[in-house]
Design a protein around this motif. Structure first.
Motif, PDB file in Angstrom:
ATOM      1  N   MET A  53     -17.011 -80.584   4.425  1.00 58.43           N
ATOM      2  CA  MET A  53     -16.022 -79.496   4.777  1.00 58.43           C
ATOM      3  C   MET A  53     -16.043 -79.216   6.170  1.00 58.43           C
ATOM      4  O   MET A  53     -17.024 -78.691   6.715  1.00 58.43           O
ATOM      5  CB  MET A  53     -15.684 -78.143   3.999  1.00 58.43           C
ATOM      6  N   GLU A  54     -14.963 -79.477   6.868  1.00 58.24           N
ATOM      7  CA  GLU A  54     -14.720 -78.719   8.310  1.00 58.24           C
ATOM      8  C   GLU A  54     -14.707 -77.523   8.065  1.00 58.24           C
ATOM      9  O   GLU A  54     -14.329 -76.773   7.361  1.00 58.24           O
ATOM     10  CB  GLU A  54     -13.900 -79.555   9.245  1.00 58.24           C
ATOM     11  N   HIS A  55     -15.209 -76.739   9.430  1.00 58.05           N
ATOM     12  CA  HIS A  55     -14.861 -75.398   9.573  1.00 58.05           C
ATOM     13  C   HIS A  55     -14.117 -75.139  10.754  1.00 58.05           C
ATOM     14  O   HIS A  55     -13.859 -76.059  11.704  1.00 58.05           O
ATOM     15  CB  HIS A  55     -16.184 -74.199   9.499  1.00 58.05           C
ATOM     16  N   THR A  56     -13.570 -73.822  11.187  1.00 53.77           N
ATOM     17  CA  THR A  56     -12.539 -73.507  12.224  1.00 53.77           C
ATOM     18  C   THR A  56     -13.472 -73.350  13.411  1.00 53.77           C
ATOM     19  O   THR A  56     -14.495 -72.911  13.298  1.00 53.77           O
ATOM     20  CB  THR A  56     -12.131 -72.041  11.877  1.00 53.77           C
ATOM     21  N   GLN A  57     -12.891 -74.080  14.389  1.00 54.47           N
ATOM     22  CA  GLN A  57     -13.592 -73.956  15.728  1.00 54.47           C
ATOM     23  C   GLN A  57     -12.895 -72.869  16.350  1.00 54.47           C
ATOM     24  O   GLN A  57     -11.656 -72.855  16.668  1.00 54.47           O
ATOM     25  CB  GLN A  57     -13.497 -75.275  16.709  1.00 54.47           C
ATOM     26  N   ILE A  58     -13.517 -71.627  16.654  1.00 55.96           N
ATOM     27  CA  ILE A  58     -12.831 -70.502  17.260  1.00 55.96           C
ATOM     28  C   ILE A  58     -13.199 -70.555  18.977  1.00 55.96           C
ATOM     29  O   ILE A  58     -14.275 -70.623  19.269  1.00 55.96           O
ATOM     30  CB  ILE A  58     -13.432 -69.107  17.015  1.00 55.96           C
ATOM     31  N   TYR A  59     -11.959 -70.819  19.657  1.00 54.83           N
ATOM     32  CA  TYR A  59     -12.288 -70.677  21.202  1.00 54.83           C
ATOM     33  C   TYR A  59     -11.349 -69.318  21.872  1.00 54.83           C
ATOM     34  O   TYR A  59     -10.299 -69.354  21.828  1.00 54.83           O
ATOM     35  CB  TYR A  59     -11.416 -71.632  21.748  1.00 54.83           C
ATOM     36  N   PRO A  60     -12.073 -68.163  21.851  1.00 54.46           N
ATOM     37  CA  PRO A  60     -11.309 -67.171  22.286  1.00 54.46           C
ATOM     38  C   PRO A  60     -10.805 -67.260  23.605  1.00 54.46           C
ATOM     39  O   PRO A  60     -11.302 -67.972  24.513  1.00 54.46           O
ATOM     40  CB  PRO A  60     -12.712 -66.105  22.558  1.00 54.46           C
ATOM     41  N   SER A  61      -9.423 -66.471  23.788  1.00 54.24           N
ATOM     42  CA  SER A  61      -8.700 -66.848  24.980  1.00 54.24           C
ATOM     43  C   SER A  61      -8.683 -65.365  25.597  1.00 54.24           C
ATOM     44  O   SER A  61      -9.132 -64.447  25.380  1.00 54.24           O
ATOM     45  CB  SER A  61      -7.288 -67.118  24.521  1.00 54.24           C
ATOM     46  N   GLY A  62      -8.319 -65.700  27.042  1.00 54.22           N
ATOM     47  CA  GLY A  62      -8.028 -64.389  27.722  1.00 54.22           C
ATOM     48  C   GLY A  62      -8.906 -64.681  28.959  1.00 54.22           C
ATOM     49  O   GLY A  62      -9.692 -65.513  29.062  1.00 54.22           O
ATOM     50  N   GLU A  63      -8.676 -63.685  29.913  1.00 60.44           N
ATOM     51  CA  GLU A  63      -9.660 -63.774  31.253  1.00 60.44           C
ATOM     52  C   GLU A  63     -10.866 -63.706  31.153  1.00 60.44           C
ATOM     53  O   GLU A  63     -11.526 -62.945  30.372  1.00 60.44           O
ATOM     54  CB  GLU A  63      -9.044 -62.696  32.038  1.00 60.44           C
ATOM     55  N   GLY A  64     -11.571 -64.814  31.663  1.00 59.63           N
ATOM     56  CA  GLY A  64     -13.007 -64.712  31.778  1.00 59.63           C
ATOM     57  C   GLY A  64     -13.741 -65.310  30.438  1.00 59.63           C
ATOM     58  O   GLY A  64     -15.037 -65.351  30.460  1.00 59.63           O
ATOM     59  N   LYS A  65     -12.746 -65.839  29.735  1.00 56.79           N
ATOM     60  CA  LYS A  65     -13.479 -66.467  28.257  1.00 56.79           C
ATOM     61  C   LYS A  65     -13.430 -68.064  28.396  1.00 56.79           C
ATOM     62  O   LYS A  65     -13.787 -68.695  27.165  1.00 56.79           O
ATOM     63  CB  LYS A  65     -12.668 -65.856  27.070  1.00 56.79           C
ATOM     64  N   VAL A  66     -13.180 -68.605  29.165  1.00 55.02           N
ATOM     65  CA  VAL A  66     -13.076 -70.207  29.383  1.00 55.02           C
ATOM     66  C   VAL A  66     -14.604 -70.564  29.175  1.00 55.02           C
ATOM     67  O   VAL A  66     -15.592 -70.213  29.440  1.00 55.02           O
ATOM     68  CB  VAL A  66     -12.770 -70.755  30.795  1.00 55.02           C
ATOM     69  N   GLY A  67     -14.510 -71.578  27.877  1.00 55.70           N
ATOM     70  CA  GLY A  67     -15.909 -71.871  27.498  1.00 55.70           C
ATOM     71  C   GLY A  67     -16.688 -71.090  26.406  1.00 55.70           C
ATOM     72  O   GLY A  67     -17.638 -71.596  26.123  1.00 55.70           O
ATOM     73  N   TRP A  68     -15.827 -70.133  25.953  1.00 51.91           N
ATOM     74  CA  TRP A  68     -16.339 -69.540  24.936  1.00 51.91           C
ATOM     75  C   TRP A  68     -16.143 -70.248  23.488  1.00 51.91           C
ATOM     76  O   TRP A  68     -15.087 -70.884  23.601  1.00 51.91           O
ATOM     77  CB  TRP A  68     -15.717 -68.084  24.572  1.00 51.91           C
ATOM     78  N   HIS A  69     -17.192 -70.029  22.564  1.00 50.52           N
ATOM     79  CA  HIS A  69     -16.959 -70.988  21.343  1.00 50.52           C
ATOM     80  C   HIS A  69     -17.451 -70.175  20.130  1.00 50.52           C
ATOM     81  O   HIS A  69     -18.734 -69.869  20.301  1.00 50.52           O
ATOM     82  CB  HIS A  69     -17.561 -72.487  21.653  1.00 50.52           C
TER      83      HIS A  69
END
Length: 557
Positions: A53-69
Motif C-alpha cells: 500500500m502506498e501512503h500519503t506524501q505530505i509536502y507542507p506549503s508556505g513561506e520557508g517550507k520548500v523541501g519539507w517532506h
C-alpha cells in the motif's frame, strides 16, 4: 496529522511456493518512503505472498517550507496492519492448515524520525522524512559551532557521518525547537518519562508489542522501545565504535545549551539486528501475529546488503530506488573511516556477535527523477517509457542532467547545489533529457564507486544490484559501461525484504548459518561492460563538468 487516503492494497500469492519448503515461515515488514509492503517467505527464501500500500506524501506549503517532506505515522501503522492482515487472510483461505509463521522482521526507510507520547500512543508531529530539508540550516549551525571553526565533519570521527539534514539527530533538534507540547513535556519532571523518539522501525515495534488504550484508539501503548545498530548509526547521536548513545553527541546535536535535555529514556534501546526483541501483543490489532516473535530490525539499505548475501569483506551492492545507495561490507571489529565523502556505518550485528561495518555512498535522487519527469513535467507517462525513449537516441549529444533537487549527497555533500540540465542545444529532444536523467544514476553511482575504492583499497570485480531501477536494461548496461565491471541482479528481487527475513530466520533457527543463506543467492541477469575506454572517458569528463554547474545556487553570491 493527515487524513488517511484510502489507497489501494495490491495483493499477490504464489500457491506453488506456499506448499513447499515448509510453507509460510517468515514475514517481512518493508516500510519504505513511498509504500509499505508485507512479504511472507518459505524455508528456501521464496516469496509466498505479499501486499503493498502506498501512503500519503505530505509536502507542507508556505513561506520557508520548500523541501519539507512528512509522513503520517498513524497512516503508516494502519497500512502495516492492513497489509499483514490481508496476506494472512489470503494464506488462510488457500491453506487452512498452514502453520503460524515462526517470526517477523522489520526493515525501514532510515533516518525518518517520529516523536510520540507513551501515555497516549499519539505522535507529537508528523514524521520528518529522511530527505526533508528543513534542518539544513541546523546542520550548518552545528558545523559553525565547532571549536576549530566551520567544520561539517566535526562529528565524523565518532559517528562516521558528516553534519547534514539527512540524519535523524538534526530532525530531533527541530522537533525540540518547534513543537511546543513536546518541549513542555520534556521540561516536566512527571511527563518527561513519557516522551519517545524513534525511527520507523521503533514506531512499528512499539505498536506491534503494545495494545490499544481503548476500543477504536488509533495507536497502541505499552510497547517495547528498541532499535537496531544499523538504524541507530544514522542519528548522529551514536558512538560508532561503542554502538551506544553518546552524551556529548546528544548535547552537541540537540543543542542542550538552549533546548530541553533529551533523556536517555526517550531514546530507543540499541539492540542487534538479529534477536527476539519481543512478541507481537494480543490486542495489537493484527490477530494473525499475536505472540509471534519480532526477531530482526535492519535499515532498508543494510537489509538489501544482507539480502544480496554480501557477508564477506569487500562484497558490495547498489540499490536503485527513490535514491541510489552503494554499500560495501568492510568487515568486523572497527569501521573504516572515509576521506572521500562516504559514510562509515553499521552493516549488521547478529545476536551477540561482533558488529559488521560498511562504507556507504548515498544519492538522494535516482528513481524519483523518473517519477518527476512523469508527474511534474509530463515528458513520459510511465517509468518503463523512460527506457523506450532513451534508446531512440545514440548518445546524450553533450546534454547532462544533474538531479540535485535537494542538494548533493555523497561524495560531494553540497547542500547549496540544485538540479540543472546543461549542454542543451536546439537539436536536443525530450528523448535526450530522459536519457540524461537515466545516465545521471549511473554517473552518481560511479562517483560512489570511485570513492569507495579510494577509501577501502578494494576494487570490485562485480556489482550486485537491486531495486526498481534494475528493470531498466538501458540503465543497467550504461552502469556496467561506466564502472567497467559486470553488473548482476539476483533471482529474488525483493532483496530488502528477504534480507531482514534471513536475519529473523537466523534468530529463531529457520536458517542455521550465513553459509546456508549464501547458497540460496542465485543470479538472474548479468550486464557486461562493452563501451570503449575513450567513449567512457568522454562521458565521464562531461559529467564531472556538469556537476560543478549545480554548485552555489542557494548562496547569495
Amino acid at each position: 496529522m493527515s487524513n488517511q487516503n484510502h489507497m489501494e492494497c495490491h495483493i499477490s500469492m504464489d500457491r506453488n511456493t506456499l506448499f513447499r519448503h515448509g510453507g509460510a515461515v517468515i514475514g517481512s515488514v518493508d516500510q519504505g518512503t513511498s509504500s509499505t509492503r508485507y512479504i511472507v517467505f518459505n524455508g528456501k527464501g521464496e516469496l509466498v505472498a505479499s501486499a503493498q500500500m502506498e501512503h500519503t506524501q505530505i509536502y507542507p506549503s508556505g513561506e520557508g517550507k520548500v523541501g519539507w517532506h512528512e509522513h503520517d505515522p498513524i497512516e503508516i501503522w494502519r497500512n502495516v496492519c492492513h497489509c499483514i492482515n490481508v496476506v494472512h487472510e489470503t494464506i488462510a483461505e488457500a491453506s487452512p492448515q498452514q502453520e503460524t509463521i515462526k517470526a517477523i522482521g522489520i526493515t525501514n526507510q532510515r533516518e525518518t524520525l517520529i516523536a510520540w507520547n507513551a501515555k497516549t500512543g499519539m505522535p507529537y508531529h508528523n514524521a520528518i522524512v529522511w530527505d526533508d530539508l528543513r534542518t539544513t540550516t541546523t546542520a550548518q549551525q552545528i558545523a559553525k559551532e565547532a571549536p576549530s571553526g566551520n567544520d561539517k565533519n566535526r562529528l565524523r570521527a565518532k559517528t562516521g557521518l558528516p553534519l547534514a539534514s539527512y540524519f535523524s539527530g538534526t530532525k530531533l533538534r527541530w522537533l525540540l525547537e518547534n513543537v511546543s507540547q513536546l518541549r513542555k513535556d520534556l521540561q516536566s519532571s512527571t511527563e518527561r518519562e513519557n516522551v519517545r523518539f524513534g525511527t520507523i522501525d521503533t514506531w512499528l515495534v512499539y505498536n506491534l508489542t503494545g495494545s490499544a488504550l481503548a476500543v477504536g484508539h488509533v495507536a497502541n501503548i505499552g510497547g517495547i522501545h528498541v532499535t537496531d545498530v544499523s538504524n541507530a548509526s544514522r542519528w548522529l547521536l551514536m558512538d560508532l565504535y561503542k554502538c551506544e548513545w553518546d552524551t556529548e553527541l546528544i548535547e552537541i546535536v540537540c543543542g542542550s545549551h538552549k533546548n530541553p535535555v533529551v533523556p536517555f529514556s526517550s531514546l530507543p534501546a540499541i539492540k542487534s539486528s538479529s534477536e527476539v526483541y519481543g512478541l507481537c501483543a494480543v490486542g495489537c490489532g493484527i490477530k494473525a501475529l499475536e505472540q509471534v516473535p519480532i526477531a530482526s530490525i535492519l535499515g532498508d539499505q543494510q537489509a538489501a546488503l544482507f539480502g544480496q548475501a554480501a557477508f564477506n569483506k569487500g562484497d558490495a551492492k547498489c540499490t536503485y530506488g527513490t535514491g541510489c545507495f552503494l554499500l560495501m561490507n568492510t568487515g568486523y571489529g572497527a569501521p573504516v573511516p572515509s576521506t572521500n565523502g562516504l559514510l562509515s556505518t553499521v552493516a549488521f550485528k547478529l545476536g551477540d556477535g561482533q558488529v559488521c561495518y560498511a562504507l556507504e555512498g548515498s544519492v538522494a535522487f535516482s528513481g524519483s527523477v523518473i517519477q518527476w519527469l512523469r508527474d511534474q513535467l509530463g515528458i513520459i507517462s510511465s517509468a518503463p517509457e523512460s527506457e523506450t525513449l532513451a534508446i531512440t537516441v545514440q548518445s546524450n549529444d553533450g546534454l547532462y542532467f544533474v538531479p540535485a533537487f535537494a542538494g548533493l549527497f555523497a561524495p560531494y555533500w553540497r547542500d547549496d547545489a540544485r538540479g540543472c540540465i546543461v549542454g542543451m542545444t536546439a537539436s536536443h529532444t525530450k528523448a535526450h533529457i530522459v536519457r540524461a536523467a537515466l545516465e545521471a544514476s549511473a554517473y552518481q553511482t560511479r562517483d560512489l564507486f570511485d570513492a569507495m575504492y579510494e577509501d577501502s583499497g578494494t576494487k570490485l570485480s562485480v556489482l550486485k544490484v537491486d531495486g526498481g531501477g534494475t528493470k531498466n536494461n538501458f540503465l543497467m548496461q550504461f552502469q556496467a559501461d561506466m564502472i567497467d565491471v559486470p553488473v548482476v541482479a539476483p533471482k529474488v528481487t525483493e532483496t530488502t525484504a528477504i534480507g531482514v527475513a534471513y536475519c529473523a530466520g537466523l534468530a529463531v533457527g529457520v536458517w542455521k548459518s550465513l553459509v546456508e543463506i549464501q547458497s540460496m543467492w542465485k543470479m538472474d541477469k548479468n550486464w557486461k561492460p562493452c563501451m570503449e575506454k575513450s567513449e567512457r572517458d568522454k562521458y565521464w569528463k562531461g559529467w564531472k563538468k556538469a556537476v560543478t554547474k549545480s554548485f552555489d545556487w542557494t548562496k547569495d553570491s
